[in-house]
Write an enzyme that holds these catalytic residues in place. Sequence first.
Site, short mmCIF file in Angstrom:
data_model
loop_
_atom_site.label_atom_id
_atom_site.label_comp_id
_atom_site.label_asym_id
_atom_site.label_seq_id
_atom_site.Cartn_x
_atom_site.Cartn_y
_atom_site.Cartn_z
CG ASP A 94 -1.88 1.14 1.22
OD1 ASP A 94 -2.60 1.28 0.23
OD2 ASP A 94 -1.90 1.90 2.21
NE ARG B 86 -14.39 12.65 -4.54
CZ ARG B 86 -13.92 12.67 -5.77
NH1 ARG B 86 -12.68 12.29 -6.01
NH2 ARG B 86 -14.67 13.08 -6.78
#
Length: 716
Positions: A335, A407
């Site tokens: 990741d 967002r």
Amino acid sequence: MSTLTKPRESEQAGTPAPVRRGVTAGSLAAGLPGAFRKLDPRLMVRTPVMFIVEAGAVLITAIAVAEPFLGGPADSGGTAVPGAFSWLIAGWLWATVIFANLAESVAEGRGKAQAASLRNSRATTTAYRVDGYDAARDPAALGAPVAEVPSADLALDDVVVVEAGQVIPGDGDIIDGIASVDESAITGESAPVVRESGGDRSAVTGGTRVLSDRIVVRITSRHGETFVDRMIRLVEGAARQKTPNEIALDILLATLSLVFIVVVLTLNPLAGYSSATVSIPVLVALLVCLIPTTIGALLSAIGIAGMDRLVQRNVLAMSGRAVEAAGDVTTLLLDKTGTITYGNRQAAGFIPINGTESTDLIDAAVLSSFGDPTPEGKSIVDLAAAKGCRPEPPAGSVSVPFTAQTRMSGMDFPDGAKIRKGASSAILDWTAESGGIDVDVLIAVEDRVKRISTGGGTPLLVAVRDADGGTRVLGVVHLKDVVKEGLKDRFAQLRAMGIRTVMITGDNPYTARAIAAEAGVDDFLAEATPEDKMALIRREQEGGHLVAMTGDGTNDAPALAQADVGVAMNTGTSAAKEAGNMVDLDSDPTKLIDIVGIGKQLLITRGALTTFSIANDIAKYFAIIPAMFVGVFPGLSALNLMQLHSPASAILSAVIFNAVIIVALIPLALRGVKYRAAGSSSILSRNLLVYGVGGVIAPFIGIKAIDLLISLLPGF
């Protein structure tokens, strides 16, 4: 029933005492009782090679006892042997078995020492269970008292309240609240960590202590068993099973042993054609020296030590197979956030657009960040403060919080004006609601966004909607994600080992490409969803690759379960920890690289000692075979390359060396052969040179030295 009070504790949670890892005389002495207990044939039969040695020791002991009643020891190939010969052979065969058991006993002892340290860190607590918990109401305001129950009586899905100073009574997930938790009893780290509900850091471990605030925990462990209890059971070795490679090697060693048994049984009939006989003690000595006793004795210890090396690095392997699979990994999924980069993107600059004043952009960015509690939002406020900008919102203004759905974050003013800051696509959609922006401005915005993204940064747009409904984009906030130092060199080492690295990120392809290039990974997967991760792992596995990955969230659980090596973070959710076959107690995703190294070290150690074991048999052949038949076939003396003193001393010297070399190799088996990043062919060549050639030379030197000492004994 009682109201909330501080629990009574029989033990305080604390940091486990460090466990010494070196193989010392004390650790060998401590392992001896276990080595003798393992002489039980029911246990020995699990290791076929050493079971054969034990059976031989029993047989020769019986012969040594019976010899005085049968007229003394038999000749060997026409050559007389000393009267104590059978007793000496029997004694060293028993020593061989005990030394083999000692290697496993010492390895297990190190795990038990770690387990004892963990056991001392556990706390016996009273749990404060909330019966009929209502998530919509504060547990302290339920009106009904909270039930006090022993932590061992907690059942799956019970809800408990834990306040500052109290010990968490069982493994679970926080469903309400946020708290600072002392996990030193588990990780050994003194710095507290923050655990909170609703995220990937909601899991808590039984036996850790809440330092501040209060949390409500839903229990995820059954019958009061905590993660610490499972750790104790695993590091003690009770749940350890042999890996497929270990089983295959056991079968190979057993097969070789059976072949050599047949060979040895045919020697006496063949020798009979020359009117010679070979005594049973000599035949058994020959068999023990022919079969690969060295690797047979150390194989189990090597596997246990591999898991122990992971425990030393605060990684708990749920099975030995996972450690072994780590050594064969060819694809590494990492990741981006927190693994390749430091995780918290920081504001690096404010870039005005369309003639906007720099101070206007900074003020708007700060005001819109008041509702953004993320590290990115805080970094914007900090950067503005460093530039001397500390705007105050007008009275009556309302902060609009950041959410994963919108967002965006922002602020609404009393006069109807609005400010928004967020992802470029979200802000452009927001401006489109009121007619959009000028085409030239849109081109400038997209150009700036693209330039920041391709450079590895993250652009956030800041826009304002006036009270009359007109919308303007003021500029861009440049966030930077910093790649951790030294990763490029480590990825280069992995590449040299034949391991392909793939970065996984939810970022857009431009940002992902720039970060991947800076970090030095081989490939990347941008805008990744859980389904994308699963599909990537399956494609790699279908291509014959073994895949390792890290994860900490519930959305990582399917991929962790699919991967051959799934390393879950201890700070992650219970779902992630259940899905993975390893748990990193330090929650350091970069440790995956070390895990691969430990897995390879285990495989290399096993291969190196197997090479040594088979190679040193060659020298023992030259010691025993000529000695057995030199009385019948004098021409065989030409094969006595070591010029050993006598047939009896040659045979005994080989048996003694066969036993002593096991003890000499115990530290290497437990420590592991030092691993250096290199290709498989290079590693094979090195092992053949060091352990193959060394395995031939060492017995020549060792057997000759022992023979010189034995020759000083009367009768030899």
